[in-house]
Design a protein around this motif. Structure first.
Motif, PDB file in Angstrom:
ATOM      1  N   ILE A   1       0.858  -1.319   0.079  1.00 54.19           N
ATOM      2  CA  ILE A   1       0.102   0.093   0.015  1.00 54.19           C
ATOM      3  C   ILE A   1       0.855   1.276   0.107  1.00 54.19           C
ATOM      4  N   LEU A   2       0.895   1.980  -1.016  1.00 57.01           N
ATOM      5  CA  LEU A   2       1.920   2.997  -1.131  1.00 57.01           C
ATOM      6  C   LEU A   2       0.923   4.307  -1.341  1.00 57.01           C
ATOM      7  N   ALA A   3       1.689   5.464  -1.472  1.00 59.85           N
ATOM      8  CA  ALA A   3       1.003   6.948  -1.683  1.00 59.85           C
ATOM      9  C   ALA A   3       1.467   7.734  -2.865  1.00 59.85           C
ATOM     10  N   ASN A   4       0.446   8.248  -3.285  1.00 59.06           N
ATOM     11  CA  ASN A   4       0.867   9.225  -4.405  1.00 59.06           C
ATOM     12  C   ASN A   4       1.276  10.694  -3.843  1.00 59.06           C
ATOM     13  N   VAL A   5       2.082  11.214  -4.352  1.00 60.05           N
ATOM     14  CA  VAL A   5       2.643  12.596  -3.955  1.00 60.05           C
ATOM     15  C   VAL A   5       2.732  13.722  -4.923  1.00 60.05           C
ATOM     16  N   GLN A   6       2.847  14.813  -4.683  1.00 52.47           N
ATOM     17  CA  GLN A   6       3.544  15.816  -5.850  1.00 52.47           C
ATOM     18  C   GLN A   6       4.516  16.507  -5.428  1.00 52.47           C
ATOM     19  N   ASP A   7       5.123  16.564  -4.218  1.00 47.78           N
ATOM     20  CA  ASP A   7       6.140  17.395  -3.611  1.00 47.78           C
ATOM     21  C   ASP A   7       6.418  16.888  -2.303  1.00 47.78           C
ATOM     22  N   GLY A   8       7.557  17.503  -1.787  1.00 47.38           N
ATOM     23  CA  GLY A   8       8.108  17.204  -0.518  1.00 47.38           C
ATOM     24  C   GLY A   8       7.099  17.164   0.675  1.00 47.38           C
ATOM     25  N   SER A   9       6.235  18.223   0.632  1.00 40.72           N
ATOM     26  CA  SER A   9       5.343  18.401   1.798  1.00 40.72           C
ATOM     27  C   SER A   9       4.366  17.181   1.767  1.00 40.72           C
ATOM     28  N   ALA A  10       3.894  17.063   0.420  1.00 38.02           N
ATOM     29  CA  ALA A  10       2.851  15.766   0.372  1.00 38.02           C
ATOM     30  C   ALA A  10       3.542  14.567   0.884  1.00 38.02           C
TER      31      ALA A  10
ATOM     32  N   LEU B   1      -0.887  -1.174  -4.403  1.00 36.44           N
ATOM     33  CA  LEU B   1      -1.996  -0.079  -4.918  1.00 36.44           C
ATOM     34  C   LEU B   1      -1.175   1.196  -4.273  1.00 36.44           C
ATOM     35  N   SER B   2      -1.314   2.156  -5.024  1.00 35.55           N
ATOM     36  CA  SER B   2      -0.822   3.640  -4.699  1.00 35.55           C
ATOM     37  C   SER B   2      -1.985   4.427  -4.871  1.00 35.55           C
ATOM     38  N   ALA B   3      -2.174   5.321  -3.664  1.00 39.42           N
ATOM     39  CA  ALA B   3      -3.304   6.163  -3.652  1.00 39.42           C
ATOM     40  C   ALA B   3      -2.983   7.432  -2.801  1.00 39.42           C
ATOM     41  N   ALA B   4      -3.997   8.568  -2.730  1.00 40.91           N
ATOM     42  CA  ALA B   4      -3.520   9.563  -1.887  1.00 40.91           C
ATOM     43  C   ALA B   4      -3.288   9.271  -0.578  1.00 40.91           C
ATOM     44  N   ALA B   5      -2.668  10.035   0.335  1.00 40.21           N
ATOM     45  CA  ALA B   5      -2.308   9.539   1.569  1.00 40.21           C
ATOM     46  C   ALA B   5      -3.555   9.446   2.433  1.00 40.21           C
ATOM     47  N   ALA B   6      -4.468  10.131   1.976  1.00 40.97           N
ATOM     48  CA  ALA B   6      -5.634  10.179   2.972  1.00 40.97           C
ATOM     49  C   ALA B   6      -6.510   8.759   2.747  1.00 40.97           C
ATOM     50  N   ALA B   7      -6.230   8.010   1.425  1.00 37.57           N
ATOM     51  CA  ALA B   7      -6.838   6.562   1.372  1.00 37.57           C
ATOM     52  C   ALA B   7      -6.139   5.628   1.955  1.00 37.57           C
ATOM     53  N   VAL B   8      -4.830   5.712   2.234  1.00 35.64           N
ATOM     54  CA  VAL B   8      -4.006   4.774   2.578  1.00 35.64           C
ATOM     55  C   VAL B   8      -4.779   3.642   3.688  1.00 35.64           C
ATOM     56  N   THR B   9      -5.061   4.358   4.778  1.00 30.63           N
ATOM     57  CA  THR B   9      -5.649   3.590   5.649  1.00 30.63           C
ATOM     58  C   THR B   9      -6.933   2.735   5.344  1.00 30.63           C
ATOM     59  N   GLY B  10      -7.674   3.341   4.836  1.00 34.81           N
ATOM     60  CA  GLY B  10      -9.071   2.684   4.456  1.00 34.81           C
ATOM     61  C   GLY B  10      -8.773   1.560   3.667  1.00 34.81           C
TER      62      GLY B  10
END
Length: 584
Positions: free
Chosen positions: A297-306, A538-547
């Motif tokens: 389970i991975l995350a999608n990001v756009q920059d260092g802050s994300a 599966l890679s999604a927005a950070a907010a989706a990772v837990t769900g």
């Protein structure tokens, strides 16, 4: 633009729960007990009254219809330029305060507010004697018509242009900036469509649900709603008839809006959904089914802050680092060193973990000023992604140099993948460039031809990542920004999932990983189907990772496989969802 989903997930409600609710009497132009249906975008169940954005004043109320004298035209043009600059500055200010997708979308809208094409069209009219307010409206109308005819992703900018028009006219007229009202109690925002500046500024504690008449699963409204964690349904038929003040139950999982349900039953539905969310919130990873089959389970990001925000979740790494952000706001190409610094922030945030960097995915709705994109009748089918190499090959060379430099500086060696690959030969050329720099090469599967030839593409690269947003658009021959076609670009479409299955089989036959980083990966139910098809990450927005991780952990691999098999026998997206629910 790219796809996000929140960690609010409802597992307790479906269409049947809503349809059979009793109703109470609340004033509305729709009949009590009606259920409106749209395309589900962000899961969750909420019950609250409807609010609607205020309408900007009609142009006729602000413009007398008279022409201005020649002696006033220069000052009127200066007044227009100042108003457009003020609007762009405010949008940039909001972008600086936002993060992730909201920041990217607001920055792109600020760029559009300063675009010389429409500004020049307005200034030309002013020089001919048209007052600034009318010139603004006419110039925007000209480009709205152009973008609408172009279709594809360019059609998405119509809402953005109209929003800029309203803000510039308000500035010229000394009126408050238009936008969404701030409710003093939790409410569900219903609108024809929402501009990025409005959506990005929403307070999720007060705006607890979103529904729009227009838009699709990858519209700006949907993207930002996912990041904010606000249950959302788009392309809702009949929504325009729903009056402000009406109490509704929005179900972002089934894509329904129940009009004036019984308050007690609605409250019980929300409570059940919240209980399910609370149970899932305890998931800490790593990604695996209940019987231990691993699915990263991975995350999608756009920059260092994300990336730093994603590090606070159970995400095991980065499955998609969109690098466009460091290019979009630039008149000139960033240097290798500037790019390396940006990439290094993400690599540092996930030191020792997998990071997949996608090379520049520009063109279509994300043109770059320094590339010199050709004029195209259909930009979505034109020079975008890896195809920019044909007109500016050195841009890719310098970006790969920057990624290699960032890897050297941080000690974290990323994987790198190219977007919009259509042939094995394209994959071969890209892989050679990446390997020369010591990088692990892969490609995006967004073009149906690439899915069909996935085995041959895997002869040249080490991994594949499926972008379901574009794969759906190109497979179904449907503009993903079109509300009228939103059901076709739904990632649950069996035709799309058949191509996902074929790609996953290719990966298994070659012993190489195949991930999903598009819309589909952020849907907990669909994530289980993807695992059943053989997807390895599966890679999604950070907010989706837990769900997503929690849902996957609640089912066995065999259940996932059974759901996948059932889905592939269906003939529509709605039937596919229902089939998966029956099994899972």
């Amino acid at each position: 633009m790219c796809c996000f989903t929140p960690d609010r997930v409802d597992l307790s409600m479906n269409c049947c729960n809503v349809v059979h609710m009793t109703v109470s009497s609340t004033p509305t132009s729709l009949g009590a007990g009606q259920v409106l249906r749209g395309v589900p975008v962000v899961p969750g169940v909420r019950y609250a009254p409807v609010i609607r954005p205020g309408r900007p004043p009609a142009i006729e109320e602000l413009d007398s219809g008279e022409q201005i004298g020649e002696e006033q035209r220069d000052s009127e043009a200066s007044r227009f330029t100042a108003a457009a600059s003020a609007v762009a500055d405010r949008l940039r200010g909001r972008a600086a305060l936002a993060t992730g997708a909201a920041s990217e979308v607001l920055a792109a809208t600020a760029m559009l507010a300063q675009d010389r094409a429409w500004l020049g069209a307005a200034e030309k009219r002013i020089k001919e004697g048209t007052p600034a307010v009318r010139a603004t409206a006419e110039a925007v109308a000209q480009f709205v018509d152009l973008f609408t005819k172009m279709g594809g992703l360019m059609a998405e900018r119509v809402t953005d242009l109209r929003d800029i028009r309203d803000r510039v006219i308000a500035e010229l007229s000394g009126l408050p900036e238009p936008g969404v009202p701030v409710p003093d109690h939790p409410a569900i925002l219903c609108a024809e469509d929402l501009a990025p500046a409005d959506t990005a500024g929403l307070d999720p504690a007060l705006v607890v649900g979103l529904a729009t008449t227009l838009g699709g699963p990858t519209s700006h409204t949907a993207i930002i709603a996912r990041q904010l964690g606000i249950p959302c349904v788009v392309a809702v038929h009949g929504l325009d008839e729903l009056a402000a003040g009406t109490h509704v139950l929005i179900d972002g999982t089934s894509g329904t809006i129940a009009v004036t349900p019984d308050p007690a039953e609605a409250a019980a539905a929300v409570e059940a959904a919240e209980a399910a969310n609370a149970a899932m919130a305890g998931w800490t990873g790593p990604g695996a089914t209940a019987d231990g089959h691993p699915v990263a389970i991975l995350a999608n990001v756009q920059d260092g802050s994300a990336a730093r925000a994603a590090r606070e979740t159970p995400a095991e790494g980065i499955g998609l680092f969109r690098t466009e952000l460091c290019f979009l706001n630039r008149d000139t190409e960033p240097t290798v060193e500037e790019q390396a610094a940006i990439y290094g922030e993400v690599l540092d945030a996930f030191a020792g973990h997998k990071v997949v960097i996608r090379t520049l995915d520009a063109g279509s709705d994300k043109p770059l000023k320094f590339v010199g994109h050709p004029d195209e009748a259909n930009p979505a089918l034109g020079v975008r992604g890896i195809r920019i190499e044909a007109i500016q090959p050195d841009i890719l060379e310098r970006q790969l140099d920057a990624i290699a430099l960032a890897a050297e500086q941080t000690g974290n060696a990323p994987w790198v993948m190219a977007p919009m690959i259509a042939t094995p030969e394209e994959a071969k050329r890209f892989a050679a460039r990446a390997r020369r720099r010591g990088l692990v090469p892969g490609v995006m599967i967004e073009v149906p031809a690439a899915a069909l030839l996935a085995e041959r593409i895997l002869d040249h690269v080490e991994f594949l990542s499926i972008g379901t947003n574009d794969l759906a658009q190109y497979t179904m021959a449907a503009d993903r920004m079109s509300a009228e076609l939103a059901t076709l670009t739904d990632p649950w479409q069996p035709g799309v999932l058949a191509l996902v299955a074929q790609t996953a089989r290719a990966g298994a036959s070659r012993g190489k990983p195949v991930g999903v980083c598009g819309e589909a990966a952020a849907d907990p139910l669909l994530a289980c189907v993807l695992a059943g098809l053989g997807i390895t990450s599966l890679s999604a927005a950070a907010a989706a990772v837990t769900g997503v991780g929690a849902k996957l952990a609640s089912v066995t691999l065999q259940q996932c496989r059974d759901a996948a098999a059932a889905v592939l026998t269906t003939a529509s997206a709605a039937d596919a969802r229902a089939a998966a629910l029956d099994v899972l």
